[in-house]
Design an enzyme around this catalytic site. Structure first.
Site, PDB file in Angstrom:
ATOM      1  N   GLU A 125      86.350  40.139  74.412  1.00  0.00           N
ATOM      2  CA  GLU A 125      85.250  39.768  73.503  1.00  0.00           C
ATOM      3  C   GLU A 125      84.359  38.681  74.091  1.00  0.00           C
ATOM      4  OE1 GLU A 125      88.022  40.987  72.197  1.00  0.00           O
ATOM      5  OE2 GLU A 125      86.930  42.589  71.178  1.00  0.00           O
ATOM      6  N   ASP A 178      57.567  52.295  94.170  1.00  0.00           N
ATOM      7  CA  ASP A 178      58.247  52.498  92.889  1.00  0.00           C
ATOM      8  C   ASP A 178      57.433  52.031  91.715  1.00  0.00           C
ATOM      9  OD1 ASP A 178      60.454  53.544  93.964  1.00  0.00           O
ATOM     10  OD2 ASP A 178      61.631  51.703  93.952  1.00  0.00           O
TER      11      ASP A 178
END
Ligand code: ADE
Length: 262
Positions: A125, A178
């Site tokens: 967590e 890109d």
């Protein structure tokens, strides 16, 4: 460039880091990727790497000690505690967490200029806060969602950074062209056949006219960015020709709307 990846699940990296561009970049010696199993640095008999949270509540928290010991051993840092002055680490030590600053193409470019980067994959967590405060020098998130750990984010970062290293792509112009690097989304791509089930490739791409192809691609990139990601279009990156094209576009749209609704 060298990546040191600290994880409880080194097996997860088999595949993504051993195929395609990354495999070739590793073989060519452009990038070195070392995986370090944090569990090996736990000192107790059962090699425990997590524990219940102070203050109660559910879930488990990744312990500070195995991560500190792993990073100190690999980066050659002396062990230290509160109030002790220490030399700075030899490279960025990045904790992967959904709370980190957003990982973007610009961050990938910054990292590609480093000679070494350490990536800490959190699990459970959460990670003991002292890792964030006293071990990590930066925190990155790959997006506004919660994954089960930092392993997939680490792979994403290694991929995005490696393809920017000079020589990593077959086409040396590839990374520069890109989307995002250009500031615009990319134009559409097509390959053979010219007619696939009746869907034809735009004629201009078959014309062999380089100037017209380049112009078509630029126009398509502008339209696509305008429709999908208008916030990417920064006025200062537009050329005179781009502006003229966008003005013509607006003019056509205006004329069309006037016709429909005079
Ligand atoms: N760990 C869990 N979720 C993450 C995310 N979105 N980015 C980076 N690390 C994470």
């Amino acid at each position: 460039m060298r990546f040191d990846i600290f994880t409880l699940f080194p097996e997860m990296f088999e595949g993504p880091l051993t195929e395609s561009i990354i495999r070739r970049a590793r073989e060519a010696g452009l990038v070195e990727i070392r995986l370090h199993n944090v569990r090996h640095y736990a000192t107790d008999k059962h090699r425990v790497t997590d524990d219940t949270p102070y203050g109660g509540g559910g879930g488990m928290v990744m312990k500070a000690e195995p991560l500190f010991r792993a990073v100190e051993a690999v980066l050659g840092l002396p062990p230290r505690g509160a109030g002790e002055a220490v030399p700075p680490p030899p490279c960025p030590v990045i904790l992967l967490t959904p709370q980190g600053r957003p990982f973007t193409q610009q961050v990938a470019e910054e990292l590609s200029r480093q000679t070494r980067v350490a990536l800490l994959c959190g699990r459970y967590e959460g990670v003991d806060e002292r890792v964030r405060e006293h071990l990590a020098t930066d925190e990155l998130s790959i997006g506004p969602y919660v994954l089960s750990g930092g392993e997939l984010p680490a792979m994403v970062i290694v991929d995005a950074v490696t393809r920017l290293l000079p020589g990593a792509l077959g086409d040396p112009e590839g990374a520069r062209r890109d989307s995002f690097a250009m500031g615009l989304l990319e134009h559409p791509h097509y390959t053979r056949p010219a007619d696939f089930r009746g869907w034809r490739v735009p004629d201009v791409l078959l014309s062999g006219h380089h100037g017209r192809v380049a112009e078509w691609r630029r126009h398509e990139a502008l339209i696509r960015t305008l429709v999908r990601r208008p916030e990417l279009i920064a006025a200062h990156t537009l050329t005179q020709a781009d502006r003229a094209f966008l003005r013509r576009l607006v003019h056509h749209v205006d004329a069309l709307l006037k016709e429909a609704d005079p």
